[in-house]
Write an enzyme that holds these catalytic residues in place. Structure first.
Site, PDB file in Angstrom:
ATOM      1  N   ARG A 181       1.005  -1.370   0.151  1.00 41.91           N
ATOM      2  CA  ARG A 181       0.206  -0.105  -0.202  1.00 41.91           C
ATOM      3  C   ARG A 181       0.882   1.172  -0.118  1.00 41.91           C
ATOM      4  NH1 ARG A 181      -3.326   1.355   5.110  1.00 41.91           N
ATOM      5  NH2 ARG A 181      -1.869   2.679   5.568  1.00 41.91           N
ATOM      6  N   GLU A 182       2.004   0.989   0.095  1.00 40.78           N
ATOM      7  CA  GLU A 182       2.659   2.648   1.222  1.00 40.78           C
ATOM      8  C   GLU A 182       3.688   2.507  -0.176  1.00 40.78           C
ATOM      9  OE1 GLU A 182       1.226   4.677   2.558  1.00 40.78           O
ATOM     10  OE2 GLU A 182       0.225   3.258   3.342  1.00 40.78           O
TER      11      GLU A 182
END
Length: 107
Positions: free
Chosen positions: A25-26
């Site tokens: 996600r990051e």
């Protein structure tokens, strides 16, 4: 610098999967750091994982930090692995509204 937030405790058996999902996600220019945090109600210091956006992130636009209207336009159209950024922003706003400006805690 100081900021408010929420500390989450992840059970050992879920840590690897959780990190895998967070790293996905990051992705794209976020630094993963371990920092000392102070729990607001007890004053207890703990180590916590932090994903920090950095200027070398290809999605980092310095103008967003200086121009809230521009930042709002970007957020309204941006979509990441977890979905539309506007949904994240609205959920964050609802959390802060429900828990106050100094929203801090442990989950």
């Amino acid at each position: 610098a100081m900021t408010g937030g929420v500390l989450y405790t992840v059970p050992d058996e879920l840590a690897a999967r959780c990190l895998e999902e967070l790293d996905f996600r990051e992705k794209g220019g976020y630094a993963r750091d371990c920092i000392d945090v102070v729990e607001g109600t007890t004053g207890h210091t703990a180590r916590a994982l932090l994903y920090r956006g950095t200027p070398d992130n290809p999605a980092f636009w310095p103008r967003c930090a200086r121009d809230p209207d521009f930042a709002a336009a970007v957020i309204s159209r941006a979509v990441g692995p977890s979905g539309p950024n506007r949904e994240y922003l609205f959920r964050l706003a609802a959390f802060l509204e429900a828990h106050g400006e100094g929203a801090c805690g442990t989950v």
